[in-house]
Design a protein around this motif. Structure first.
Motif, PDB file in Angstrom:
ATOM      1  N   LYS A 151       7.523  -5.322 -27.724  1.00  0.00           N
ATOM      2  CA  LYS A 151       8.845  -5.721 -28.250  1.00  0.00           C
ATOM      3  C   LYS A 151       9.986  -4.916 -27.632  1.00  0.00           C
ATOM      4  CE  LYS A 151       8.625  -3.261 -32.724  1.00  0.00           C
ATOM      5  NZ  LYS A 151       7.218  -2.942 -32.974  1.00  0.00           N
ATOM      6  N   TYR A 152       9.655  -3.858 -26.925  1.00  0.00           N
ATOM      7  CA  TYR A 152      10.702  -3.053 -26.264  1.00  0.00           C
ATOM      8  C   TYR A 152      10.866  -3.418 -24.784  1.00  0.00           C
ATOM      9  CZ  TYR A 152      10.065  -0.329 -30.498  1.00  0.00           C
ATOM     10  OH  TYR A 152       9.968   0.043 -31.808  1.00  0.00           O
ATOM     11  N   ASN A 153      10.260  -4.544 -24.381  1.00  0.00           N
ATOM     12  CA  ASN A 153      10.371  -4.970 -22.975  1.00  0.00           C
ATOM     13  C   ASN A 153       9.641  -3.993 -22.043  1.00  0.00           C
ATOM     14  OD1 ASN A 153      11.247  -6.509 -20.758  1.00  0.00           O
ATOM     15  ND2 ASN A 153      13.166  -5.353 -20.573  1.00  0.00           N
ATOM     16  N   ILE A 154       8.572  -3.388 -22.553  1.00  0.00           N
ATOM     17  CA  ILE A 154       7.783  -2.445 -21.753  1.00  0.00           C
ATOM     18  C   ILE A 154       6.351  -2.954 -21.634  1.00  0.00           C
ATOM     19  CG2 ILE A 154       6.849  -0.090 -21.634  1.00  0.00           C
ATOM     20  CD1 ILE A 154       9.343   0.880 -23.066  1.00  0.00           C
ATOM     21  N   LYS A 155       5.845  -2.953 -20.400  1.00  0.00           N
ATOM     22  CA  LYS A 155       4.481  -3.445 -20.162  1.00  0.00           C
ATOM     23  C   LYS A 155       3.617  -2.303 -19.634  1.00  0.00           C
ATOM     24  CE  LYS A 155       2.172  -6.909 -17.290  1.00  0.00           C
ATOM     25  NZ  LYS A 155       1.400  -7.575 -18.343  1.00  0.00           N
ATOM     26  N   VAL A 156       2.430  -2.172 -20.209  1.00  0.00           N
ATOM     27  CA  VAL A 156       1.484  -1.139 -19.745  1.00  0.00           C
ATOM     28  C   VAL A 156       0.656  -1.722 -18.599  1.00  0.00           C
ATOM     29  CG1 VAL A 156      -0.474   0.319 -20.376  1.00  0.00           C
ATOM     30  CG2 VAL A 156       1.337  -0.118 -22.051  1.00  0.00           C
ATOM     31  N   LEU A 157       0.683  -1.042 -17.458  1.00  0.00           N
ATOM     32  CA  LEU A 157      -0.062  -1.528 -16.292  1.00  0.00           C
ATOM     33  C   LEU A 157      -1.403  -0.825 -16.128  1.00  0.00           C
ATOM     34  CD1 LEU A 157       2.957  -1.627 -13.825  1.00  0.00           C
ATOM     35  CD2 LEU A 157       1.791  -3.609 -14.787  1.00  0.00           C
ATOM     36  N   ALA A 158      -1.478   0.426 -16.547  1.00  0.00           N
ATOM     37  CA  ALA A 158      -2.739   1.180 -16.399  1.00  0.00           C
ATOM     38  C   ALA A 158      -2.638   2.492 -17.150  1.00  0.00           C
ATOM     39  CB  ALA A 158      -3.017   1.483 -14.928  1.00  0.00           C
ATOM     40  N   MET A 159      -3.805   3.101 -17.369  1.00  0.00           N
ATOM     41  CA  MET A 159      -3.820   4.459 -17.901  1.00  0.00           C
ATOM     42  C   MET A 159      -4.252   5.387 -16.768  1.00  0.00           C
ATOM     43  SD  MET A 159      -6.402   6.648 -18.834  1.00  0.00           S
ATOM     44  CE  MET A 159      -6.256   8.289 -19.411  1.00  0.00           C
ATOM     45  N   TRP A 160      -3.435   6.379 -16.493  1.00  0.00           N
ATOM     46  CA  TRP A 160      -3.758   7.374 -15.482  1.00  0.00           C
ATOM     47  C   TRP A 160      -4.095   8.693 -16.201  1.00  0.00           C
ATOM     48  CZ3 TRP A 160       0.363   6.798 -10.951  1.00  0.00           C
ATOM     49  CH2 TRP A 160       0.113   5.581 -10.299  1.00  0.00           C
ATOM     50  N   ALA A 161      -4.958   9.475 -15.586  1.00  0.00           N
ATOM     51  CA  ALA A 161      -5.460  10.662 -16.290  1.00  0.00           C
ATOM     52  C   ALA A 161      -4.833  11.953 -15.781  1.00  0.00           C
ATOM     53  CB  ALA A 161      -6.970  10.735 -16.111  1.00  0.00           C
ATOM     54  N   ASN A 162      -4.880  12.956 -16.623  1.00  0.00           N
ATOM     55  CA  ASN A 162      -4.704  14.327 -16.135  1.00  0.00           C
ATOM     56  C   ASN A 162      -5.773  15.224 -16.750  1.00  0.00           C
ATOM     57  OD1 ASN A 162      -3.949  16.858 -15.231  1.00  0.00           O
ATOM     58  ND2 ASN A 162      -1.801  16.346 -15.124  1.00  0.00           N
ATOM     59  N   GLY A 163      -6.015  15.119 -18.042  1.00  0.00           N
ATOM     60  CA  GLY A 163      -7.164  15.850 -18.556  1.00  0.00           C
ATOM     61  C   GLY A 163      -6.903  16.677 -19.788  1.00  0.00           C
ATOM     62  N   ASP A 164      -7.792  17.632 -19.999  1.00  0.00           N
ATOM     63  CA  ASP A 164      -7.735  18.473 -21.198  1.00  0.00           C
ATOM     64  C   ASP A 164      -6.603  19.489 -21.088  1.00  0.00           C
ATOM     65  OD1 ASP A 164      -9.935  17.311 -22.384  1.00  0.00           O
ATOM     66  OD2 ASP A 164     -11.352  18.730 -21.492  1.00  0.00           O
ATOM     67  N   LYS A 165      -6.004  19.780 -22.228  1.00  0.00           N
ATOM     68  CA  LYS A 165      -4.950  20.822 -22.271  1.00  0.00           C
ATOM     69  C   LYS A 165      -5.568  22.156 -22.677  1.00  0.00           C
ATOM     70  CE  LYS A 165      -2.432  18.731 -25.315  1.00  0.00           C
ATOM     71  NZ  LYS A 165      -1.432  18.509 -26.342  1.00  0.00           N
ATOM     72  N   HIS A 166      -4.979  23.218 -22.158  1.00  0.00           N
ATOM     73  CA  HIS A 166      -5.413  24.581 -22.471  1.00  0.00           C
ATOM     74  C   HIS A 166      -4.162  25.420 -22.741  1.00  0.00           C
ATOM     75  CE1 HIS A 166      -9.202  23.168 -20.800  1.00  0.00           C
ATOM     76  NE2 HIS A 166      -8.502  22.696 -19.788  1.00  0.00           N
ATOM     77  N   PHE A 167      -4.376  26.551 -23.428  1.00  0.00           N
ATOM     78  CA  PHE A 167      -3.227  27.401 -23.783  1.00  0.00           C
ATOM     79  C   PHE A 167      -3.000  28.500 -22.737  1.00  0.00           C
ATOM     80  CE2 PHE A 167      -5.077  26.225 -28.013  1.00  0.00           C
ATOM     81  CZ  PHE A 167      -3.997  25.512 -28.517  1.00  0.00           C
ATOM     82  N   THR A 168      -1.739  28.796 -22.476  1.00  0.00           N
ATOM     83  CA  THR A 168      -1.402  30.018 -21.723  1.00  0.00           C
ATOM     84  C   THR A 168      -0.341  30.762 -22.531  1.00  0.00           C
ATOM     85  OG1 THR A 168       0.488  29.131 -20.472  1.00  0.00           O
ATOM     86  CG2 THR A 168      -1.691  28.850 -19.491  1.00  0.00           C
ATOM     87  N   ASN A 169      -0.272  32.082 -22.353  1.00  0.00           N
ATOM     88  CA  ASN A 169       0.832  32.834 -22.959  1.00  0.00           C
ATOM     89  C   ASN A 169       0.994  34.180 -22.266  1.00  0.00           C
ATOM     90  OD1 ASN A 169       0.402  35.205 -25.325  1.00  0.00           O
ATOM     91  ND2 ASN A 169      -1.447  34.202 -24.582  1.00  0.00           N
ATOM     92  N   SER A 170       2.090  34.844 -22.582  1.00  0.00           N
ATOM     93  CA  SER A 170       2.401  36.094 -21.881  1.00  0.00           C
ATOM     94  C   SER A 170       2.125  37.329 -22.741  1.00  0.00           C
ATOM     95  CB  SER A 170       3.888  36.084 -21.490  1.00  0.00           C
ATOM     96  OG  SER A 170       4.658  35.934 -22.668  1.00  0.00           O
ATOM     97  N   LYS A 171       1.715  37.118 -23.999  1.00  0.00           N
ATOM     98  CA  LYS A 171       1.636  38.260 -24.920  1.00  0.00           C
ATOM     99  C   LYS A 171       0.248  38.901 -25.051  1.00  0.00           C
ATOM    100  CE  LYS A 171       5.885  38.262 -26.669  1.00  0.00           C
ATOM    101  NZ  LYS A 171       6.870  38.765 -25.724  1.00  0.00           N
ATOM    102  N   ARG A 172      -0.784  38.044 -25.282  1.00  0.00           N
ATOM    103  CA  ARG A 172      -2.115  38.606 -25.541  1.00  0.00           C
ATOM    104  C   ARG A 172      -3.201  37.534 -25.349  1.00  0.00           C
ATOM    105  NH1 ARG A 172       0.897  38.835 -30.442  1.00  0.00           N
ATOM    106  NH2 ARG A 172       0.463  37.042 -31.788  1.00  0.00           N
TER     107      ARG A 172
END
Ligand code: LMR
Length: 345
Positions: A151-172
């Motif tokens: 309904k928003y005039n948007i069409k899905v053509l495919a799903m592309w991957a990147n993968g699992d997320k992981h955490f990074t941080n600068s403290k510990r």
């Protein structure tokens, strides 16, 4: 003087009449020429995305451009704008229905502005493998979600991957849920990620992808969550000391176009583009798996301190993040969550 101005007027009049008749006599030709010119002008597809050109998405966008330009014999020209050069994701998502851009591939969760169900990828530890993710998006789960954009005039053509997320941080080092207490994490968007960090006693700061490096560098936030490849290609190892391999959520994309634009393409062109998308999608998913593995090795060599969650840690995180399911299972949709679980089998 009078004679001069009369002559001048006469020249103007004759000149004007001549110009007029000239343009009328060549009028048909000009229109035809214009039509011909228009039909020989290439169709231009602007493809905007936010990651690096050497990321799985960046490489796939470039491959799409190459194949389209080769196989349509110049009928279609693809302009790829990587690294948020044209728009950041939020802007691109707004602009797509206006046709100022014709292809985008935002992370699925960023479509929360259209429907909360797109946050399914952020439900903690929901998908257990790449194959399960492909099965979900290529199957009924993907169909249900794609429909929500129609309904928003948007069409899905495919799903592309990147993968699992992981955490990074600068403290510990982050090994247990309690280690997150009081830290600030950059998030992509949405209430599910807010709650995920709240459940760990941390806070979420939503921010565009192009702003993250500086925010980490300047300490506006302490950490972030992303795929190995994004962490690597964005250079976060330069500004983040600790990496926790958690795989607690997914980061994948939907390749989207403007429906009216897509439907207005000549049929042969549209068919060629659709065939190319199938081919590029297959390659894109391979790149996602390969490049993330390579990036993980690079991150280990980068000097980051890496901690892989054990099965026992993982169970503690799942327990700590349970409130996310309690709060959001209904707005995401129990049916979609069940389909995701089924895809894991
Ligand atoms: C992010 O904002 O972290 C991701 O959506 C970027 C991307 O497109 O991989």
């Amino acid at each position: 003087m009078k004679k001069m101005s009369f002559l001048f007027m006469l020249v103007l009049l004759v000149g004007g009449l001549f110009a007029c008749s000239n343009s009328q006599s060549t009028g048909t030709n000009t229109t035809e020429e214009k039509k011909e010119e228009a039909s020989s002008e290439p169709i231009v597809i602007k493809f905007s995305h936010v990651t690096a050109p050497d990321s799985p998405k960046g490489k796939a966008a470039d491959l799409f451009k190459q194949l389209v330009e080769e196989r349509t014999n110049g009928k279609v020209k693809v302009e790829v704008y990587p690294s948020s050069q044209l728009f950041d994701d939020d802007k691109a998502i707004q602009e797509l229905p206006r046709n100022t851009v014709q292809l985008i591939a935002p992370s699925t969760t960023k479509l929360v502005s259209y429907d909360p169900a797109f946050q399914i990828v952020d439900m903690p530890f929901l998908f257990t493998s790449d194959e399960a993710v492909y099965k979900f998006w290529d199957g009924e789960g993907g169909q249900i979600l794609s429909k929500k954009l129609e309904k928003y005039n948007i069409k899905v053509l495919a799903m592309w991957a990147n993968g699992d997320k992981h955490f990074t941080n600068s403290k510990r080092p982050l090994k247990k849920p309690a280690d997150f207490k009081g830290l600030k994490f950059r998030t992509q968007t949405g209430k599910v990620l807010d709650e995920q960090f709240a459940a760990l006693g941390a806070s979420a700061v939503p921010m565009g992808f192009s702003e993250v490096y500086v925010a980490l560098q300047q300490g506006t936030v302490d950490g972030q969550e992303n795929t190995f490849n994004n962490i690597d290609t964005q250079g976060y190892a330069e500004v983040q000391k600790y990496l926790t391999v958690s795989g607690h959520g997914r980061l994948d994309y939907l390749l989207l176009t403007n429906t009216k634009f897509w439907d207005s393409l000549p049929e042969d062109v549209r068919k060629t583009l659709e065939e190319i998308i199938v081919e590029v999608t297959e390659q894109q998913r391979k790149w996602s798996e390969e490049l993330n593995k390579e990036s993980y090795e690079k991150l280990k060599e980068s000097g980051m301190e890496v901690y892989e969650l054990t099965q026992e840690d993982m169970e503690e995180f799942q327990k700590a993040m349970q409130p996310v399911y309690e709060k959001f299972a209904d707005s995401i949709g129990q049916d979609l969550i069940e389909l995701a679980k089924k895809a894991n089998e």
